[in-house]
Scaffold this motif. Structure first.
Motif, PDB file in Angstrom:
ATOM      1  N   SER A  55       0.839  -1.181   0.000  1.00 51.75           N
ATOM      2  CA  SER A  55       0.000   0.000   0.000  1.00 51.75           C
ATOM      3  C   SER A  55       0.876   1.233   0.000  1.00 51.75           C
ATOM      4  O   SER A  55       2.063   1.189   0.277  1.00 51.75           O
ATOM      5  CB  SER A  55      -0.909   0.011   1.239  1.00 51.75           C
ATOM      6  OG  SER A  55      -0.123   0.013   2.413  1.00 51.75           O
ATOM      7  N   SER A  56       0.256   2.385  -0.327  1.00 49.65           N
ATOM      8  CA  SER A  56       1.013   3.620  -0.375  1.00 49.65           C
ATOM      9  C   SER A  56       1.453   4.023   1.023  1.00 49.65           C
ATOM     10  O   SER A  56       0.667   4.058   1.961  1.00 49.65           O
ATOM     11  CB  SER A  56       0.148   4.720  -0.990  1.00 49.65           C
ATOM     12  OG  SER A  56       0.832   5.933  -1.002  1.00 49.65           O
ATOM     13  N   TRP A  74      -1.291   4.535  -6.815  1.00 47.92           N
ATOM     14  CA  TRP A  74      -0.882   5.853  -7.291  1.00 47.92           C
ATOM     15  C   TRP A  74      -2.064   6.700  -7.766  1.00 47.92           C
ATOM     16  O   TRP A  74      -2.135   7.899  -7.496  1.00 47.92           O
ATOM     17  CB  TRP A  74       0.149   5.712  -8.412  1.00 47.92           C
ATOM     18  CG  TRP A  74      -0.360   5.126  -9.694  1.00 47.92           C
ATOM     19  CD1 TRP A  74      -0.402   3.816 -10.049  1.00 47.92           C
ATOM     20  CD2 TRP A  74      -0.918   5.847 -10.801  1.00 47.92           C
ATOM     21  NE1 TRP A  74      -0.939   3.663 -11.309  1.00 47.92           N
ATOM     22  CE2 TRP A  74      -1.256   4.897 -11.797  1.00 47.92           C
ATOM     23  CE3 TRP A  74      -1.148   7.192 -11.069  1.00 47.92           C
ATOM     24  CZ2 TRP A  74      -1.827   5.254 -13.010  1.00 47.92           C
ATOM     25  CZ3 TRP A  74      -1.715   7.560 -12.280  1.00 47.92           C
ATOM     26  CH2 TRP A  74      -2.049   6.597 -13.229  1.00 47.92           C
ATOM     27  N   LYS A  75      -3.004   6.076  -8.456  1.00 45.03           N
ATOM     28  CA  LYS A  75      -4.128   6.849  -8.991  1.00 45.03           C
ATOM     29  C   LYS A  75      -5.039   7.356  -7.881  1.00 45.03           C
ATOM     30  O   LYS A  75      -5.448   8.537  -7.885  1.00 45.03           O
ATOM     31  CB  LYS A  75      -4.915   5.988  -9.988  1.00 45.03           C
ATOM     32  CG  LYS A  75      -5.969   6.762 -10.761  1.00 45.03           C
ATOM     33  CD  LYS A  75      -6.641   5.894 -11.816  1.00 45.03           C
ATOM     34  CE  LYS A  75      -5.697   5.538 -12.932  1.00 45.03           C
ATOM     35  NZ  LYS A  75      -6.396   4.836 -14.051  1.00 45.03           N
ATOM     36  N   VAL A 130       3.061  16.614  -2.739  1.00 44.66           N
ATOM     37  CA  VAL A 130       4.343  16.008  -3.127  1.00 44.66           C
ATOM     38  C   VAL A 130       4.289  14.492  -2.963  1.00 44.66           C
ATOM     39  O   VAL A 130       3.618  13.969  -2.068  1.00 44.66           O
ATOM     40  CB  VAL A 130       5.514  16.583  -2.301  1.00 44.66           C
ATOM     41  CG1 VAL A 130       5.823  18.007  -2.722  1.00 44.66           C
ATOM     42  CG2 VAL A 130       5.237  16.516  -0.816  1.00 44.66           C
ATOM     43  N   ALA A 131       4.998  13.823  -3.842  1.00 40.06           N
ATOM     44  CA  ALA A 131       5.063  12.363  -3.807  1.00 40.06           C
ATOM     45  C   ALA A 131       6.376  11.915  -4.421  1.00 40.06           C
ATOM     46  O   ALA A 131       7.108  12.707  -5.028  1.00 40.06           O
ATOM     47  CB  ALA A 131       3.873  11.741  -4.533  1.00 40.06           C
ATOM     48  N   MET A 132       6.644  10.628  -4.264  1.00 42.33           N
ATOM     49  CA  MET A 132       7.901  10.072  -4.748  1.00 42.33           C
ATOM     50  C   MET A 132       7.667   8.649  -5.233  1.00 42.33           C
ATOM     51  O   MET A 132       6.839   7.921  -4.688  1.00 42.33           O
ATOM     52  CB  MET A 132       8.938  10.088  -3.600  1.00 42.33           C
ATOM     53  CG  MET A 132      10.356   9.756  -4.018  1.00 42.33           C
ATOM     54  SD  MET A 132      11.500   9.820  -2.593  1.00 42.33           S
ATOM     55  CE  MET A 132      11.413  11.560  -2.165  1.00 42.33           C
ATOM     56  N   ILE A 133       8.386   8.265  -6.285  1.00 43.73           N
ATOM     57  CA  ILE A 133       8.385   6.886  -6.771  1.00 43.73           C
ATOM     58  C   ILE A 133       9.826   6.408  -6.831  1.00 43.73           C
ATOM     59  O   ILE A 133      10.666   7.056  -7.465  1.00 43.73           O
ATOM     60  CB  ILE A 133       7.751   6.764  -8.167  1.00 43.73           C
ATOM     61  CG1 ILE A 133       6.309   7.248  -8.163  1.00 43.73           C
ATOM     62  CG2 ILE A 133       7.808   5.314  -8.661  1.00 43.73           C
ATOM     63  CD1 ILE A 133       5.675   7.262  -9.538  1.00 43.73           C
ATOM     64  N   ASN A 134      10.094   5.297  -6.195  1.00 45.63           N
ATOM     65  CA  ASN A 134      11.405   4.674  -6.277  1.00 45.63           C
ATOM     66  C   ASN A 134      11.323   3.542  -7.291  1.00 45.63           C
ATOM     67  O   ASN A 134      10.675   2.523  -7.057  1.00 45.63           O
ATOM     68  CB  ASN A 134      11.849   4.146  -4.909  1.00 45.63           C
ATOM     69  CG  ASN A 134      13.286   3.672  -4.904  1.00 45.63           C
ATOM     70  OD1 ASN A 134      13.747   3.038  -5.854  1.00 45.63           O
ATOM     71  ND2 ASN A 134      14.012   3.968  -3.842  1.00 45.63           N
TER      72      ASN A 134
END
Length: 273
Positions: A55-56, A74-75, A130-134
């Motif tokens: 989960s996020s 993400w959506k 703000v968000a981040m994707i690794n």
């Protein structure tokens, strides 16, 4: 023929030398197959499989929360702050980062600058989400967007089914600082960014609209997982099999020679002129 003692002792060495090239390819091929055999078990920690269960998560920098986007969430995360009757977009700054596998350890400076920027965003009366994707953890999500590490993406979210404008900009991995990102936000100038209008647009692209973004992402991931030596071995075997096939085409050179010999009344197989 008599064998000497030294010749007998040399036989095992010759056999080992003859086997060694094959053994080398055999070991590599076994390791390659082992990756797929162990995949169901390793999927519990694998970045690809983790996308379907994780989960996020979010971390708080200062008083502002940085969301961590995943394949399944993400959506929903990006739509969360959007009101059903909103006419002004909710803006998101999303950093595409990675570790040693996808960014080769070069994203640490950009990630630190982004975290510092978020702390400064928290002091402003108005600032983007703000968000981040690794991409080390979210290989499939990054592939489905065709997203490269070390990039800043901007999402301007409106209620569904309105079109979503998405922009991206490659950040310099060595010179980017918190001030760099702050200046991009303060200038509010999208000319420094590229507007995404390709097949890989996360919301409005052809792949996303037809439910093909994730399958294509898995296909790309599969091709990347094939080692170069395996592809070279396949090409080598395929080319050899094609070259070794006998020519059996009707009307080929052998058939023409046989027909000419028959017309002269020569013995079968005698194609002399």
């Amino acid at each position: 023929m008599r064998f000497t003692t030294s010749a007998l002792l040399a036989l095992p060495l010759l056999a080992a030398a003859a086997e060694s090239p094959f053994q080398e390819y055999k070991a590599k091929f076994q390791n390659f197959l082992g990756n797929f055999v162990a995949a169901p078990e390793a999927a519990k920690q694998d970045p690809v499989a983790a996308s379907s269960t994780k989960s996020s998560k979010a971390k708080v920098v200062g008083a502002k929360k940085i969301e961590t986007l995943s394949l399944n969430t993400w959506k929903d995360t990006l739509y969360a702050p959007v009101k059903p009757d909103a006419t002004q977009p909710e803006e998101w700054y999303v950093l595409i980062t990675g570790g040693n596998k996808t960014c080769f350890g070069h994203c640490a400076k950009v990630e630190a600058a982004f975290n510092e920027t978020v702390a400064k965003f928290a002091t402003l009366s108005k600032s983007p989400h703000v968000a981040m994707i690794n991409c080390d953890d979210e290989r499939i999500l990054c592939n489905s967007w065709s997203a490269t590490t070390g990039a800043l993406w901007i999402f301007e979210m409106l209620p569904a089914p309105a079109a979503i404008d998405v922009y991206w900009k490659r950040l310099n991995l060595t010179t980017t600082t918190s001030q760099t990102i702050l200046d991009l936000y303060a200038n509010d100038d999208k000319k420094a960014f590229y507007l995404i209008d390709s097949y890989f647009h996360p919301f409005d692209g052809v792949l996303a609209k037809n439910g093909l973004a994730v399958p294509v992402a898995y296909l790309l991931w599969g091709f990347n997982a094939i080692p170069s030596w395996a592809m070279m071995l396949f090409v080598s075997f395929f080319s050899r099999s094609m070259m070794n096939r006998p020519s059996t085409r009707p009307g080929g050179p052998a058939a023409a020679a046989a027909a000419a010999a028959a017309a002269r009344g020569a013995a079968p197989g005698d194609a002399r002129s």
